[in-house]
Design a protein around this motif. Structure first.
Motif, mmCIF file in Angstrom:
data_model
loop_
_atom_site.group_PDB
_atom_site.id
_atom_site.type_symbol
_atom_site.label_atom_id
_atom_site.label_comp_id
_atom_site.label_asym_id
_atom_site.label_seq_id
_atom_site.Cartn_x
_atom_site.Cartn_y
_atom_site.Cartn_z
ATOM 1 N N GLN A 1 36.729 41.217 44.687
ATOM 2 C CA GLN A 1 36.537 40.076 45.579
ATOM 3 C C GLN A 1 36.085 40.564 46.940
ATOM 4 O O GLN A 1 36.832 41.270 47.640
ATOM 5 C CB GLN A 1 37.812 39.254 45.719
ATOM 6 C CG GLN A 1 37.618 37.986 46.538
ATOM 7 C CD GLN A 1 38.892 37.191 46.685
ATOM 8 O OE1 GLN A 1 39.989 37.734 46.676
ATOM 9 N NE2 GLN A 1 38.752 35.883 46.823
ATOM 10 N N GLY B 1 34.127 34.532 45.561
ATOM 11 C CA GLY B 1 35.002 34.454 44.403
ATOM 12 C C GLY B 1 35.194 35.808 43.746
ATOM 13 O O GLY B 1 34.563 36.798 44.109
ATOM 14 N N LEU B 2 36.082 35.843 42.780
ATOM 15 C CA LEU B 2 36.307 37.075 42.020
ATOM 16 C C LEU B 2 35.112 37.310 41.092
ATOM 17 O O LEU B 2 34.677 36.406 40.376
ATOM 18 C CB LEU B 2 37.590 36.976 41.193
ATOM 19 C CG LEU B 2 38.915 37.158 41.925
ATOM 20 C CD1 LEU B 2 39.242 35.981 42.806
ATOM 21 C CD2 LEU B 2 40.038 37.403 40.926
ATOM 22 N N GLU C 1 38.570 43.791 47.800
ATOM 23 C CA GLU C 1 39.857 43.768 47.102
ATOM 24 C C GLU C 1 39.583 43.769 45.601
ATOM 25 O O GLU C 1 38.718 43.043 45.119
ATOM 26 C CB GLU C 1 40.696 42.554 47.487
ATOM 27 C CG GLU C 1 42.113 42.598 46.920
ATOM 28 C CD GLU C 1 43.085 41.647 47.597
ATOM 29 O OE1 GLU C 1 42.644 40.734 48.310
ATOM 30 O OE2 GLU C 1 44.315 41.820 47.403
#
Lengths: 115, 116
Positions: free
Chosen positions: B38, B43-44, B88
């Protein structure tokens, strides 16, 4: 490239108020999901949705929560009476097929703040 | 019930150094394994996944991960970090055999910082 979109990016509400978080999944996808991440905690599954009904839901997804696909493009998460502990980042995801090994495509999230 | 543990909530490396992000899972049967990344305000995004077959999986942006059943691990590596890798990273598991609707169970995430 198609992407999942979410609105609003940030929602501030008073405790006890109803909120609706909106998602537009990728157009040819059939399976839809909501996850949430409370600050400093893990991303948690809330609910999966297919063919206009809930496929699976977590313990978090109690009677205060509901999901809907009202018009064939939007996918919404409603919280009827928000609590302070509902403050979190809410992610929508979609997938073209259902399978434990298929990729889910995530939106950027809506940050919900309950005061 | 499945669970995922990512060792280290923050990892800091120098540009050009090896990146190693650790992920261990707990499951009664080997699950399907994923790494998502992310970037800020996004978004992921799926980096890579393991379902069956070759245990060394290659993903986007030069990342790879190795499934080790004996260690119940799925660590993410990249030989040489780039500034653009700062993000992340989330390890996640899903299925098999139980949940048929693709529910993902996530680790707590690891923030990767890359220093010049």
């Amino acid at each position: 490239e198609p992407e999942v979109t979410q609105t609003p990016s940030h929602q501030v509400t008073q405790m006890g108020q109803e909120v609706i978080l909106r998602c537009v999944p990728i157009s040819n996808h059939l399976y839809f999901y909501w996850y949430r991440q409370i600050l400093g905690q893990k991303v948690e599954f809330l609910v999966s949705f297919y063919n206009n009904e809930i496929s699976e839901k977590s313990e978090i997804f109690d009677d205060q929560f509901s999901v809907e696909r009202p018009d064939g493009s939007n996918f919404t998460l409603k919280i009827r009476s928000t609590k302070l502990e509902d403050s979190a980042m809410y992610f929508c995801a979609s997938s073209p097929r259902v399978s434990s090994y298929n990729e889910q495509f995530f939106g950027p999230g809506t940050r919900l703040t309950v005061l | 019930a499945q669970s995922v543990t990512q060792l280290g909530s923050h990892v800091s490396v120098s540009e050009g150094a090896l990146v190693l992000l650790r992920c261990n899972y707990s499951s009664s049967v080997p699950p399907y394994l994923f790494w998502y990344v992310q970037y800020p305000n996004q978004g992921l995004q799926l980096l890579l996944k393991y379902t069956t077959g070759a245990t060394l999986v290659k993903g986007i942006n030069g990342f790879e991960a190795e499934f080790k059943k004996s260690e119940t691990s799925f660590h993410l590596t990249k030989p040489s970090a780039h500034m653009s890798d700062a993000a992340e990273y989330f390890c996640a598991v899903s299925g098999p055999g139980g949940t048929s609707y693709g529910k993902l169970t996530f680790g707590q995430g690891t923030i990767l910082t890359v220093h010049p």
